[in-house]
Motif scaffolding. Structure first.
Motif, PDB file in Angstrom:
ATOM      1  N   ASN A  29       0.800  -1.222   0.000  1.00 31.18           N
ATOM      2  CA  ASN A  29       0.000   0.000   0.000  1.00 31.18           C
ATOM      3  C   ASN A  29       0.837   1.278   0.000  1.00 31.18           C
ATOM      4  OD1 ASN A  29      -2.399  -1.523   0.122  1.00 31.18           O
ATOM      5  ND2 ASN A  29      -2.235  -1.632   2.343  1.00 31.18           N
ATOM      6  N   CYS A  30       2.160   1.143   0.040  1.00 33.95           N
ATOM      7  CA  CYS A  30       3.002   2.321  -0.078  1.00 33.95           C
ATOM      8  C   CYS A  30       3.369   2.525  -1.542  1.00 33.95           C
ATOM      9  CB  CYS A  30       4.291   2.178   0.728  1.00 33.95           C
ATOM     10  SG  CYS A  30       4.064   2.056   2.501  1.00 33.95           S
ATOM     11  N   ARG A  31       3.718   3.758  -1.835  1.00 33.80           N
ATOM     12  CA  ARG A  31       4.154   4.089  -3.183  1.00 33.80           C
ATOM     13  C   ARG A  31       5.621   4.468  -3.110  1.00 33.80           C
ATOM     14  NH1 ARG A  31       2.285   9.054  -7.174  1.00 33.80           N
ATOM     15  NH2 ARG A  31       4.384   9.917  -7.203  1.00 33.80           N
ATOM     16  N   GLU A 102       9.273   7.035   0.030  1.00 30.72           N
ATOM     17  CA  GLU A 102       8.144   6.170   0.379  1.00 30.72           C
ATOM     18  C   GLU A 102       6.946   7.039   0.710  1.00 30.72           C
ATOM     19  OE1 GLU A 102       8.534   2.476   3.057  1.00 30.72           O
ATOM     20  OE2 GLU A 102       7.770   4.035   4.407  1.00 30.72           O
ATOM     21  N   GLY A 104       2.529   7.691  -0.755  1.00 31.78           N
ATOM     22  CA  GLY A 104       1.230   7.141  -1.130  1.00 31.78           C
ATOM     23  C   GLY A 104       0.340   7.061   0.091  1.00 31.78           C
ATOM     24  N   GLU A 105      -0.187   5.880   0.411  1.00 31.94           N
ATOM     25  CA  GLU A 105      -1.033   5.692   1.578  1.00 31.94           C
ATOM     26  C   GLU A 105      -0.225   5.590   2.863  1.00 31.94           C
ATOM     27  OE1 GLU A 105      -4.295   3.021  -0.926  1.00 31.94           O
ATOM     28  OE2 GLU A 105      -3.863   2.557   1.159  1.00 31.94           O
ATOM     29  N   CYS A 106       1.074   5.553   2.760  1.00 31.82           N
ATOM     30  CA  CYS A 106       1.950   5.447   3.927  1.00 31.82           C
ATOM     31  C   CYS A 106       2.483   6.824   4.288  1.00 31.82           C
ATOM     32  CB  CYS A 106       3.129   4.537   3.626  1.00 31.82           C
ATOM     33  SG  CYS A 106       2.625   2.905   3.064  1.00 31.82           S
ATOM     34  N   ARG A 107       2.898   6.963   5.550  1.00 33.73           N
ATOM     35  CA  ARG A 107       3.514   8.229   5.937  1.00 33.73           C
ATOM     36  C   ARG A 107       4.786   8.395   5.131  1.00 33.73           C
ATOM     37  NH1 ARG A 107       5.660   9.420  11.927  1.00 33.73           N
ATOM     38  NH2 ARG A 107       3.798   8.258  12.415  1.00 33.73           N
ATOM     39  N   ARG A 108       5.019   9.592   4.639  1.00 36.81           N
ATOM     40  CA  ARG A 108       6.165   9.815   3.766  1.00 36.81           C
ATOM     41  C   ARG A 108       7.472   9.689   4.528  1.00 36.81           C
ATOM     42  NH1 ARG A 108       8.445  14.857   0.549  1.00 36.81           N
ATOM     43  NH2 ARG A 108       9.633  13.714  -1.028  1.00 36.81           N
TER      44      ARG A 108
END
Length: 122
Positions: A29-31, A102, A104-108
């Motif tokens: 779920n991370c980009r 890192e 997306g839906e994750c903390r940058r």
């Protein structure tokens, strides 16, 4: 566990080739946008190439036409990017670093690898 591990550096003569690898531990779920930077002694760190999560690739002007970046997303827990460097010049001599963005839906978060040395000389 290291998040970012580079490999593939070394010494080569002008006109030669090297391929660098950057293995990145990832979370679902991370980009991930991944870039190669380099820094020569006495110079600022400069971007060599960037590959974004959607596959778009950009190159620095000094390496266009000589370097090719690619990305392997086959594993669910790891991304590996490659930097194929052809027609190497002495000016390409530098420490090369892999930078991972890192998000997306994750903390940058930003991760840097430890670097791998590339030396081009005759």
């Amino acid at each position: 566990q290291e998040h970012v591990v580079e490999s593939g550096g070394g010494s080569v003569q002008p006109g030669g080739s090297l391929r660098l690898s950057c293995a990145v531990s990832i979370y679902l779920n991370c980009r991930y946008d991944i870039a190669w930077y380099r820094q020569a002694p006495g110079k600022e760190r400069e971007v060599v190439s960037v590959i974004e999560s959607d596959g778009e690739i950009r190159y620095g002007d000094s390496v266009k036409g000589r370097f090719t970046m690619s990305r392997d997303n086959a594993k669910t827990t790891e991304i590996t990017t490659y930097l194929q460097m052809n027609s190497l010049e002495p000016e390409d001599t530098a420490m090369y670093y892999c930078k991972v963005d890192e998000g997306g839906e994750c903390r940058r978060k930003i991760y840097w690898g430890q670097g791998t040395q590339v030396t081009v000389s005759s």
